[in-house]
Scaffold this active site. Structure first.
Site, PDB file in Angstrom:
ATOM      1  N   SER A   1       0.823  -1.221   0.000  1.00 51.20           N
ATOM      2  CA  SER A   1       0.000   0.000   0.000  1.00 51.20           C
ATOM      3  C   SER A   1       0.849   1.259   0.000  1.00 51.20           C
ATOM      4  O   SER A   1       1.623   1.492   0.939  1.00 51.20           O
ATOM      5  CB  SER A   1      -0.855   0.047   1.266  1.00 51.20           C
ATOM      6  OG  SER A   1      -1.719  -1.040   1.321  1.00 51.20           O
TER       7      SER A   1
ATOM      8  N   HIS B   1      -3.373   1.359  -4.667  1.00 52.81           N
ATOM      9  CA  HIS B   1      -2.781   0.229  -5.374  1.00 52.81           C
ATOM     10  C   HIS B   1      -2.935   0.443  -6.874  1.00 52.81           C
ATOM     11  O   HIS B   1      -4.018   0.293  -7.412  1.00 52.81           O
ATOM     12  CB  HIS B   1      -3.486  -1.073  -5.014  1.00 52.81           C
ATOM     13  CG  HIS B   1      -3.318  -1.448  -3.592  1.00 52.81           C
ATOM     14  ND1 HIS B   1      -4.309  -1.330  -2.663  1.00 52.81           N
ATOM     15  CD2 HIS B   1      -2.253  -1.931  -2.932  1.00 52.81           C
ATOM     16  CE1 HIS B   1      -3.858  -1.722  -1.490  1.00 52.81           C
ATOM     17  NE2 HIS B   1      -2.622  -2.093  -1.628  1.00 52.81           N
TER      18      HIS B   1
ATOM     19  N   HIS C   1      -5.993  -8.618  -2.381  1.00 57.02           N
ATOM     20  CA  HIS C   1      -6.115  -9.025  -0.969  1.00 57.02           C
ATOM     21  C   HIS C   1      -7.340  -9.903  -0.751  1.00 57.02           C
ATOM     22  O   HIS C   1      -8.365  -9.726  -1.408  1.00 57.02           O
ATOM     23  CB  HIS C   1      -6.264  -7.784  -0.075  1.00 57.02           C
ATOM     24  CG  HIS C   1      -5.118  -6.840  -0.148  1.00 57.02           C
ATOM     25  ND1 HIS C   1      -5.036  -5.858  -1.096  1.00 57.02           N
ATOM     26  CD2 HIS C   1      -4.007  -6.730   0.621  1.00 57.02           C
ATOM     27  CE1 HIS C   1      -3.905  -5.170  -0.918  1.00 57.02           C
ATOM     28  NE2 HIS C   1      -3.266  -5.674   0.111  1.00 57.02           N
TER      29      HIS C   1
ATOM     30  N   TYR D   1      -9.216  -9.534   1.740  1.00 53.28           N
ATOM     31  CA  TYR D   1     -10.272  -8.674   2.285  1.00 53.28           C
ATOM     32  C   TYR D   1     -11.088  -7.988   1.200  1.00 53.28           C
ATOM     33  O   TYR D   1     -12.137  -7.402   1.480  1.00 53.28           O
ATOM     34  CB  TYR D   1      -9.720  -7.655   3.287  1.00 53.28           C
ATOM     35  CG  TYR D   1      -8.707  -6.650   2.751  1.00 53.28           C
ATOM     36  CD1 TYR D   1      -9.057  -5.693   1.816  1.00 53.28           C
ATOM     37  CD2 TYR D   1      -7.407  -6.650   3.227  1.00 53.28           C
ATOM     38  CE1 TYR D   1      -8.140  -4.780   1.337  1.00 53.28           C
ATOM     39  CE2 TYR D   1      -6.476  -5.738   2.767  1.00 53.28           C
ATOM     40  CZ  TYR D   1      -6.841  -4.808   1.823  1.00 53.28           C
ATOM     41  OH  TYR D   1      -5.937  -3.908   1.357  1.00 53.28           O
ATOM     42  N   GLU D   2     -10.611  -8.035  -0.037  1.00 60.62           N
ATOM     43  CA  GLU D   2     -11.418  -7.508  -1.143  1.00 60.62           C
ATOM     44  C   GLU D   2     -12.500  -8.515  -1.534  1.00 60.62           C
ATOM     45  O   GLU D   2     -13.256  -8.271  -2.476  1.00 60.62           O
ATOM     46  CB  GLU D   2     -10.528  -7.227  -2.349  1.00 60.62           C
ATOM     47  CG  GLU D   2      -9.521  -6.114  -2.120  1.00 60.62           C
ATOM     48  CD  GLU D   2      -8.473  -6.043  -3.223  1.00 60.62           C
ATOM     49  OE1 GLU D   2      -8.848  -5.840  -4.391  1.00 60.62           O
ATOM     50  OE2 GLU D   2      -7.283  -6.204  -2.919  1.00 60.62           O
TER      51      GLU D   2
ATOM     52  N   ALA E   1       2.662  -2.507   4.067  1.00 67.73           N
ATOM     53  CA  ALA E   1       2.428  -1.563   5.158  1.00 67.73           C
ATOM     54  C   ALA E   1       1.918  -2.385   6.341  1.00 67.73           C
ATOM     55  O   ALA E   1       1.114  -3.300   6.145  1.00 67.73           O
ATOM     56  CB  ALA E   1       1.376  -0.544   4.738  1.00 67.73           C
TER      57      ALA E   1
ATOM     58  N   MET F   1      -2.378  -7.265   6.515  1.00 69.42           N
ATOM     59  CA  MET F   1      -3.468  -8.061   5.927  1.00 69.42           C
ATOM     60  C   MET F   1      -3.059  -8.651   4.583  1.00 69.42           C
ATOM     61  O   MET F   1      -3.906  -8.873   3.720  1.00 69.42           O
ATOM     62  CB  MET F   1      -4.704  -7.176   5.736  1.00 69.42           C
ATOM     63  CG  MET F   1      -5.191  -6.497   7.002  1.00 69.42           C
ATOM     64  SD  MET F   1      -6.510  -5.320   6.620  1.00 69.42           S
ATOM     65  CE  MET F   1      -6.640  -4.430   8.178  1.00 69.42           C
ATOM     66  N   SER F   2      -1.772  -8.891   4.405  1.00 66.50           N
ATOM     67  CA  SER F   2      -1.330  -9.377   3.081  1.00 66.50           C
ATOM     68  C   SER F   2      -0.119 -10.286   3.220  1.00 66.50           C
ATOM     69  O   SER F   2       0.169 -10.800   4.301  1.00 66.50           O
ATOM     70  CB  SER F   2      -0.968  -8.179   2.198  1.00 66.50           C
ATOM     71  OG  SER F   2       0.211  -7.548   2.668  1.00 66.50           O
TER      72      SER F   2
ATOM     73  N   ASN G   1       1.956   2.721  11.319  1.00 63.59           N
ATOM     74  CA  ASN G   1       1.177   3.178  12.499  1.00 63.59           C
ATOM     75  C   ASN G   1       1.486   2.235  13.641  1.00 63.59           C
ATOM     76  O   ASN G   1       2.010   1.135  13.426  1.00 63.59           O
ATOM     77  CB  ASN G   1      -0.333   3.117  12.185  1.00 63.59           C
ATOM     78  CG  ASN G   1      -0.762   1.725  11.759  1.00 63.59           C
ATOM     79  OD1 ASN G   1      -0.531   1.321  10.606  1.00 63.59           O
ATOM     80  ND2 ASN G   1      -1.347   0.975  12.662  1.00 63.59           N
TER      81      ASN G   1
ATOM     82  N   HIS H   1      -6.935   4.247   7.166  1.00 60.14           N
ATOM     83  CA  HIS H   1      -6.227   3.872   5.938  1.00 60.14           C
ATOM     84  C   HIS H   1      -5.509   5.087   5.342  1.00 60.14           C
ATOM     85  O   HIS H   1      -4.416   4.956   4.784  1.00 60.14           O
ATOM     86  CB  HIS H   1      -7.220   3.275   4.932  1.00 60.14           C
ATOM     87  CG  HIS H   1      -6.568   2.710   3.698  1.00 60.14           C
ATOM     88  ND1 HIS H   1      -5.619   1.705   3.737  1.00 60.14           N
ATOM     89  CD2 HIS H   1      -6.707   3.021   2.382  1.00 60.14           C
ATOM     90  CE1 HIS H   1      -5.210   1.422   2.507  1.00 60.14           C
ATOM     91  NE2 HIS H   1      -5.851   2.211   1.674  1.00 60.14           N
TER      92      HIS H   1
HETATM   93  N1  HPA Z   1      -3.190  -3.540  11.120  1.00 61.29           N
HETATM   94  C1  HPA Z   1      -3.390  -4.285  10.017  1.00 61.29           C
HETATM   95  N2  HPA Z   1      -2.951  -3.934   8.819  1.00 61.29           N
HETATM   96  C2  HPA Z   1      -2.275  -2.775   8.705  1.00 61.29           C
HETATM   97  C3  HPA Z   1      -2.039  -1.959   9.823  1.00 61.29           C
HETATM   98  C4  HPA Z   1      -2.523  -2.362  11.085  1.00 61.29           C
HETATM   99  O1  HPA Z   1      -2.347  -1.690  12.123  1.00 61.29           O
HETATM  100  N3  HPA Z   1      -1.342  -0.883   9.354  1.00 61.29           N
HETATM  101  C5  HPA Z   1      -1.176  -1.070   8.027  1.00 61.29           C
HETATM  102  N4  HPA Z   1      -1.736  -2.211   7.621  1.00 61.29           N
END
Ligand code: HPA
Length: 271
Positions: free
Chosen positions: A29, A60, A82, A84-85, A112, A210-211, A234, A246
């Site tokens: 990302s 993306h 992903h 999650y999509e 990320a 998540m990837s 983060n 996001h």
């Molecule tokens: N959690 C899950 N996926 C992420 C995060 C997070 O804190 N930051 C960036 N992708």
């Protein structure tokens, strides 16, 4: 055989006019700036490649970009697909099958991630030493492709020690401080609860995203050597008390890209 994979290879080879990539890089990302460093790139939209799924999340881009980088022939996959999509594992890992079909033996993954390790700060980079599959599923379920057969794949060196050492050396050469840690993947799309983050720290995770995990499993299935870098965008939920967004993930990734691109170029020059 994976459906469409022969067609995908033939299509790409017809566009590449003899250019044979040695290294593939999947950008996470907001982390695709490195593609700007490719000399005379050949860009091919995912949607044009037979069988290739398109990502659907902002940040993306959806294309492969081929060219020379740091003296190596590189294929950059800008943007990933992903779970999650709402996509299938076959879609999520299709690009890895394409990379394998092109004969590429080294895969670099970036992503990320939220920092779980209390020492991590937004903007830091982490060499992925190992991964925890917390997605509750696996791309090798039922075997890969129609007649793949079940493979009890060894994952004891999912991230190549040889490449990890090269990444270490590249960071040292650039006087860049970098963490080494374990990446855990959830299926998403929700960020974690603070209780989940505590649990993940307990089981040994330093960062959460998540990837990446399914792609690395399929890369190892094909015996592709893998290196990975997480950009800590983060602090994971509950660590700072701040809400996650996001937009912030993309903002911090954008700010960290220059450092990441330098590291990748130095690393790739040593491959
Ligand atoms: N959690 C899950 N996926 C992420 C995060 C997070 O804190 N930051 C960036 N992708």
């Amino acid at each position: 055989m994976i459906p469409n994979i022969k067609e995908a290879r033939e299509f790409l080879e017809s566009k590449l006019a003899g250019f044979k990539p040695e290294v593939a890089l999947i950008t996470g990302s907001g982390l695709s700036d490195i593609a700007k460093a490719l000399a005379n790139p050949v860009k091919i939209a995912y949607g044009d490649i037979p069988g290739f799924p398109k990502p659907s999340i902002p940040g993306h881009e959806a294309q492969m970009s081929f060219g020379e980088l740091a003296g190596k022939k590189v294929a950059i996959l800008m943007g990933r697909i992903h779970l999650y999509e709402g996509r299938t594992l076959a879609e999520v890992t299709y690009p890895i099958n394409v990379v394998d079909a092109l004969g590429i033996k080294i895969l670099i993954v970036t992503n990320a991630a939220g920092g779980i390790n209390p020492q991590y700060k937004p903007g830091d980079l982490m060499i992925i030493e190992d991964q925890i599959n917390f997605m509750g599923t696996n791309p090798l379920l039922g075997g890969l492709g129609e007649n793949g057969g079940i493979k009890f794949l060894d994952m004891s060196q999912a991230y190549s020690p040889r490449l990890r050492e090269k990444l270490d050396n590249a960071a040292e050469k650039l006087h860049m401080s970098i963490w080494r840690g374990v990446y855990l993947a959830t299926i998403g799309p929700v960020y974690e609860t603070p209780a989940e983050v505590k649990a993940f720290a307990w089981i040994g995770a330093d960062a959460v995203g998540m990837s990446t995990v399914p792609e690395v499993i399929v890369a190892r299935y094909h015996n592709i050597e893998v290196a990975g870098i997480s950009c800590i965008t983060n602090l994971a939920a509950g660590i700072s008390g701040k809400k996650l967004s996001h937009d912030e993930v993309l903002e911090v990734a954008a700010a960290a890209q220059e450092k990441l691109s330098k590291l990748l170029a130095e690393f790739i020059s040593t491959l």
